[in-house]
Design an enzyme around this catalytic site. Structure first.
Site, short mmCIF file in Angstrom:
data_model
loop_
_atom_site.label_atom_id
_atom_site.label_comp_id
_atom_site.label_asym_id
_atom_site.label_seq_id
_atom_site.Cartn_x
_atom_site.Cartn_y
_atom_site.Cartn_z
N HIS A 17 0.84 -1.20 0.00
CA HIS A 17 0.00 0.00 0.00
C HIS A 17 0.88 1.25 0.00
O HIS A 17 2.07 1.17 0.31
CB HIS A 17 -0.92 -0.01 1.22
N GLY A 64 -3.34 -2.01 -7.66
CA GLY A 64 -4.32 -2.75 -6.86
C GLY A 64 -5.75 -2.28 -7.05
O GLY A 64 -6.63 -3.07 -7.38
N ASP A 69 -4.81 -6.52 -7.74
CA ASP A 69 -5.00 -7.54 -6.69
C ASP A 69 -5.73 -8.75 -7.27
O ASP A 69 -5.37 -9.90 -7.00
CB ASP A 69 -5.81 -6.98 -5.52
N ASP A 89 -1.21 -1.63 4.81
CA ASP A 89 -1.31 -0.58 5.81
C ASP A 89 -2.53 -0.84 6.69
O ASP A 89 -3.66 -0.58 6.28
CB ASP A 89 -1.42 0.78 5.13
N HIS A 96 -10.35 -0.22 -2.10
CA HIS A 96 -10.49 -1.55 -2.72
C HIS A 96 -10.33 -2.67 -1.69
O HIS A 96 -9.87 -3.76 -2.02
CB HIS A 96 -9.50 -1.69 -3.89
N ASP A 99 -11.26 -6.25 -2.53
CA ASP A 99 -10.28 -6.93 -3.39
C ASP A 99 -9.11 -7.45 -2.56
O ASP A 99 -8.59 -8.55 -2.82
CB ASP A 99 -9.75 -5.99 -4.48
N ARG A 105 -7.64 -14.05 1.05
CA ARG A 105 -8.42 -15.28 1.19
C ARG A 105 -7.94 -16.33 0.19
O ARG A 105 -7.73 -17.49 0.54
CB ARG A 105 -9.91 -14.98 0.97
#
Length: 157
Positions: A17, A64, A69, A89, A96, A99, A105
């Site tokens: 980030h 991203g 992402d 961060d 987002h 995402d 996950r």
């Protein structure tokens, strides 16, 4: 379960980030001798900054928030990314965020090593598996989906 093998030369996704980009670039410079033995990829500006600072080739995906992402998540599902270093961060809201959560996950679902901070990244880069083959077991997702589909079809009859 199906056996999945990570080869000696890993494909490593590098993501950060905005407020973490300098930290990730610094980490990559510090570890560039180890990283140069692997294939590197990353999102948007992060990949460009790492390539400029280290001189290493870094395949770039979109930023991203613009789908990077999701692109990396898709490569994980296809077995093309072996590990992910994602300096995120935790104190800043991200537009987002869904995402990001989906990417984390999918990394867990496909059982790839993930570092979300410098300490974990240090542990991963110095692991005995970093420059060796690694075998691990993944669920047979097609049979799981097939069983669940069969349950749904039976319940609709």
């Amino acid at each position: 379960m199906t056996e999945t093998i990570m080869e000696k030369q890993k494909t490593i996704a590098l993501i950060a980030h905005d407020h973490q980009k300098d930290d990730l670039v610094e980490w990559c410079v510090k570890n560039q001798e180890n990283l140069k033995q692997h294939f590197l990829c990353g999102t948007g500006t992060t990949s460009r900054l790492i390539a400029e600072a280290t001189g290493l080739p870094v395949k770039s995906y979109k930023s991203g928030p613009l789908g990077g992402d999701q692109q990396i998540g898709a490569r994980i599902t296809e077995g093309e990314i072996d590990m992910m270093i994602f300096f995120w961060d935790p104190l800043e809201s991200q537009p987002h965020d869904p995402d990001i959560r989906a990417l984390l996950r999918i990394a867990v679902v496909y059982d790839i090593p993930v570092a979300t901070n410098r300490a974990t990244a240090d542990f991963l880069i110095t692991s005995r598996y970093m420059n060796d083959r690694y075998s691990h077991q993944l669920p047979d997702f097609e049979s799981v989906v097939s069983r669940e589909t069969e349950k749904i079809l039976k319940s609709e009859r």
